[in-house]
Design a protein around this motif. Structure first.
Motif, PDB file in Angstrom:
ATOM      1  N   ASN A   1       0.858  -1.094  -0.030  1.00 30.36           N
ATOM      2  CA  ASN A   1       0.032  -0.108  -0.233  1.00 30.36           C
ATOM      3  C   ASN A   1       0.879   1.237  -0.070  1.00 30.36           C
ATOM      4  O   ASN A   1       1.455   1.268   0.929  1.00 30.36           O
ATOM      5  CB  ASN A   1      -0.987   0.015   1.134  1.00 30.36           C
TER       6      ASN A   1
ATOM      7  N   GLU B   1      -7.290   5.552   3.718  1.00 26.88           N
ATOM      8  CA  GLU B   1      -6.264   4.922   2.789  1.00 26.88           C
ATOM      9  C   GLU B   1      -5.831   3.460   2.959  1.00 26.88           C
ATOM     10  O   GLU B   1      -5.085   2.905   2.188  1.00 26.88           O
ATOM     11  CB  GLU B   1      -4.884   5.776   3.638  1.00 26.88           C
ATOM     12  N   ASP B   2      -6.575   2.852   3.748  1.00 25.63           N
ATOM     13  CA  ASP B   2      -6.568   1.336   3.986  1.00 25.63           C
ATOM     14  C   ASP B   2      -8.005   0.945   4.103  1.00 25.63           C
ATOM     15  O   ASP B   2      -8.680   0.678   4.896  1.00 25.63           O
ATOM     16  CB  ASP B   2      -5.887   1.015   5.255  1.00 25.63           C
TER      17      ASP B   2
END
Length: 273
Positions: free
Chosen positions: A44, A78-79
């Motif tokens: 990521n 973001e996750d």
């Protein structure tokens, strides 16, 4: 697998029975929160903000010590979760039981370096609602040495590790190779109102992951400076630092995002009952 589960259950039964029969000497239970905007996840490219709610219980009884630790992670977008509607949410908990040589032996250890020696057993469980949907399950068994220092505590441990998980992308359960972990933890009172604590842990490679990729040794370093706002049983605040190399045993050298290595400062708060 059924045979492995049976052996695990039988190996833990004596520890659990001793804990149930023992009289408690002291205990500390706390609820807390940790936060950072710079957590990382393997593969990521984004820095991830996470709020981590935590409950911890530590106690000592006639036979040894108990340590119960439960984390609930709430990630930013973001996750993302597997439906991409919210940030990922994760639960991770562990329970460790130790048996003290000094408590069980007729002749306690008399050494200028070692305070006590413990047998240790630990079980970890977790789940995260991402596309991968990992469901880690771990059992660690071994021992630890409680060193004699002028103040505070210093421990070193060595344990064998069995673990398995689930891959939500390939939709299969899988086992890792048996491995070992060694670790050191400390808690040092800096002043009457503050303390410096932490852990350094090394887990050897555990074979292939759920995609057939080779894992790498995992190193975890956490250090916290905590200050008591009021009484020892009350509010505490502080700042911490966390570093993971090859997070979740991923190979950071093969990760183009560098997300398998994490270095971040963390804000801390807790209330001790």
């Amino acid at each position: 697998m059924k045979g492995n589960k049976g052996l695990i259950f039988l190996s833990l039964m004596p520890w659990l029975c001793m804990e149930a029969d023992a009289a408690q000497h002291w205990a500390d239970t706390s609820a807390g929160v940790r936060w950072s905007s710079s957590f990382r996840e393997p593969y990521n490219p984004e820095k991830v903000s996470k709020t981590i709610l935590n409950v911890t219980h530590v106690s000592q009884d006639d036979y040894g010590r108990n340590f119960l630790f439960m984390d609930y992670y709430i990630s930013g977008m973001e996750d993302p979760s597997k439906d991409n509607a919210t940030g990922a949410e994760e639960f991770y908990g562990l329970y460790r039981r130790t048996l003290s040589y000094n408590a069980l032996a007729k002749d306690p250890i008399d050494s200028s370096w070692v305070k006590d020696v413990h047998l240790s057993g630990r079980m970890d469980v977790g789940y995260e609602n991402t596309q991968l949907s990992p469901r880690p399950f771990k059992v660690r068994m071994g021992g630890l040495v409680d060193f004699k220092i002028p103040k505070g505590s210093l421990e070193w441990g060595l344990e064998g590790v069995y673990q398995k998980s689930y891959n939500g992308i390939t939709h299969r359960h899988f086992e890792f190779d048996p491995s070992f972990v060694t670790w050191m933890s400390w808690n040092y009172p800096v002043t009457k109102k503050s303390q410096f604590s932490g852990i350094l842990e090394y887990l050897e490679a555990i074979g292939e992951d759920g995609f057939g990729n080779d894992t790498k040794p995992l190193t975890i370093f956490r250090a916290n400076y905590i200050y008591d706002i009021g009484q020892p049983k009350g509010f505490k605040v502080g700042v911490g630092y966390e570093q993971f190399n090859n997070k979740y045993s991923s190979n950071n050298a093969a990760d183009p995002t560098n997300g398998s290595d994490q270095k971040t400062f963390v804000l801390l708060g807790s209330y001790h009952f």
